[in-house]
Every structure is written in structure tokens, then in C-alpha cells.
Design a protein around this motif. Structure first.
Motif, PDB file in Angstrom:
ATOM      1  N   ASP A  25      31.750  -3.863  58.878  1.00  0.00           N
ATOM      2  CA  ASP A  25      32.116  -3.782  57.457  1.00  0.00           C
ATOM      3  C   ASP A  25      30.930  -4.154  56.564  1.00  0.00           C
ATOM      4  N   THR A  26      30.227  -5.224  56.954  1.00  0.00           N
ATOM      5  CA  THR A  26      29.064  -5.686  56.182  1.00  0.00           C
ATOM      6  C   THR A  26      27.963  -4.636  56.215  1.00  0.00           C
ATOM      7  N   LEU A  73      28.318  -1.371  56.588  1.00  0.00           N
ATOM      8  CA  LEU A  73      28.705  -0.233  55.733  1.00  0.00           C
ATOM      9  C   LEU A  73      28.494  -0.579  54.261  1.00  0.00           C
ATOM     10  N   LYS A  74      28.901  -1.772  53.860  1.00  0.00           N
ATOM     11  CA  LYS A  74      28.747  -2.195  52.463  1.00  0.00           C
ATOM     12  C   LYS A  74      27.270  -2.179  52.051  1.00  0.00           C
ATOM     13  N   ASN A  75      26.409  -2.769  52.894  1.00  0.00           N
ATOM     14  CA  ASN A  75      24.981  -2.851  52.558  1.00  0.00           C
ATOM     15  C   ASN A  75      24.303  -1.489  52.609  1.00  0.00           C
ATOM     16  N   LYS A 117      25.811   1.397  52.027  1.00  0.00           N
ATOM     17  CA  LYS A 117      26.282   2.130  50.832  1.00  0.00           C
ATOM     18  C   LYS A 117      25.450   1.748  49.610  1.00  0.00           C
ATOM     19  N   GLU A 118      25.179   0.437  49.485  1.00  0.00           N
ATOM     20  CA  GLU A 118      24.425  -0.035  48.313  1.00  0.00           C
ATOM     21  C   GLU A 118      23.009   0.533  48.283  1.00  0.00           C
ATOM     22  N   VAL A 145      25.818   6.876  55.489  1.00  0.00           N
ATOM     23  CA  VAL A 145      27.039   6.344  54.872  1.00  0.00           C
ATOM     24  C   VAL A 145      28.268   7.051  55.455  1.00  0.00           C
ATOM     25  N   SER A 203      30.967   5.134  57.747  1.00  0.00           N
ATOM     26  CA  SER A 203      32.348   5.121  57.242  1.00  0.00           C
ATOM     27  C   SER A 203      33.317   5.549  58.344  1.00  0.00           C
ATOM     28  N   SER A 240      22.529  -6.688  58.588  1.00  0.00           N
ATOM     29  CA  SER A 240      23.928  -6.870  58.179  1.00  0.00           C
ATOM     30  C   SER A 240      24.739  -7.537  59.281  1.00  0.00           C
TER      31      SER A 240
END
Length: 204
Positions: A14-15, A17-19, A21-22, A44, A48, A199
Motif C-alpha cells: 500500500d505504501t 503504491l501511494k509513493n 502514485k505521488e 502505477v 494498483s 516504501s
């Protein structure tokens, strides 16, 4: 941290994917220098799919296997093929719902070994292998039995590896056609994979 649980691993994904994406635009801009500029979007999309599959996982082996197959089936392109190979390789060396330090090391080594069956790229060729190989080597070499420390060693090596691609000339894929012009920019794949490893450590 002596045991990596399935929930810890989902948090790592999850971390990541978040990083990722940013930093999607950054990865695509790097890719545009010597590629077609879609690496940000590609990773991404792939991550996902991986995270969506992981949500349903209850134990390592089947979860990693499903993640690897699903990303290759759902997302086309080399990014998903290599990520898929990484997680499929991991699934061959992971079992149960918790992994100790030796188990984590074996899982990452399995991931690298399977990626190496998909690409002939070596360290120094300006690809994602410049982040992946040092990361897994550092994970193996870490003498701690604390999983957070092991993954921090991997993250550090991946980031150093990605940074080292700035001075390299591309030897693989379409990028190699750019020759000397590829020097001066980090490789997009090495950068995104180093973000993933960073991440993983951050999540713990």
C-alpha cells in the motif's frame, strides 16, 4: 521486528503504491528522455493491480502467486512482466502467514532470481536491475535478524543503485539507441523500483 506478517506485507505494498502514485509524473519524465514517457503510468497501473489482488491474500505463497499472475494478465508491457516475475519468484520461496528474517531473505532472493530469467540486463546497464540487484544483495548481506533493518539495508542500496544510473549509458531496450544522450538522467525503472524498496522499509 522478528516476524513479517501478511498484514505487514500488505502495508508495504500500500505504501509503495501511494509513493509511486505521488511520483508518477517524475518517472514518466525520466522515461521520456530515452523512452516513450509512459513508465509512471505503467508502474502505477501495475502496482494498483498488485495491491488489489494482495487485499484478498491470506497467506504468502498463494497471495504472491496471484499477485504475479494477475498483474501480467491485467496489464501489458515490460513493467508488469518484470513486477509479475518478481512476485511469482517470491511465491516460490515463501509460505505461511509469517516470515522470519531468513524467510524474508529467501523470498526476495527468489524474486530476483525469477526476474533474471526474464531479462539479461545486468548491473551497470541502466535498467531497473541497477536498483533491484543491489537491494536484494544488501538484504542477503544484512546480518541483523530484525526485518525492518534488513529492508532498510535493501532500500538504501536500491536508492544508491538508482542514483548511480545517472552516469550510465543505456545498454538495453530502445534506450540503448540513444547512446551517450542517455547519460545525465537516472533510469526511470531503477528510480521507481528504488521507490518501491524505500516504501517497503518505510511501511515497517
Amino acid at each position: 521486528m522478528k516476524q513479517l506478517t501478511i498484514e505487514n506485507f500488505k502495508a508495504m505494498l500500500d505504501t509503495a503504491l501511494k509513493n509511486i502514485k505521488e511520483r508518477e509524473d517524475e518517472f514518466s519524465k525520466l522515461d521520456a528522455v530515452i523512452g516513450d514517457g509512459d513508465h509512471g503510468q505503467a508502474i502505477v497501473t501495475a502496482m494498483s493491480a498488485i495491491v488489489a489482488t494482495a487485499q484478498k491474500g491470506t497467506e504468502f505463497k498463494s497471495m504472491l502467486n496471484d499477485m504475479g499472475f494477475d498483474v501480467m494478465l491485467q496489464v501489458s508491457g515490460s513493467t508488469s512482466t518484470l513486477l509479475g516475475a518478481f512476485f511469482l519468484g517470491m511465491s516460490d520461496h515463501a509460505a505461511g502467514t509469517e516470515l522470519d528474517a531468513a524467510g524474508v531473505k529467501a523470498m526476495f532472493a527468489g524474486g530476483l532470481a525469477n526476474v533474471q530469467k526474464q531479462t539479461k540486463a545486468q548491473k551497470g546497464d541502466k535498467t531497473m536491475m541497477d536498483a533491484l540487484i543491489p537491494a536484494v544483495d544488501a538484504i542477503q548481506a544484512c546480518s541483523s535478524d530484525d526485518i525492518k533493518e534488513i529492508l532498510e539495508a535493501g532500500a538504501k542500496a536500491a536508492l544508491v543503485g538508482a542514483a548511480s544510473t545517472v552516469d550510465m549509458k543505456a545498454n538495453f531496450g530502445r534506450a540503448r539507441n540513444y547512446g551517450e544522450r542517455s547519460i545525465g538522467y537516472a533510469d526511470s525503472g531503477a528510480t521507481s523500483w528504488s521507490c518501491m524498496f524505500a516504501s517497503f522499509a518505510q511501511a515497517l
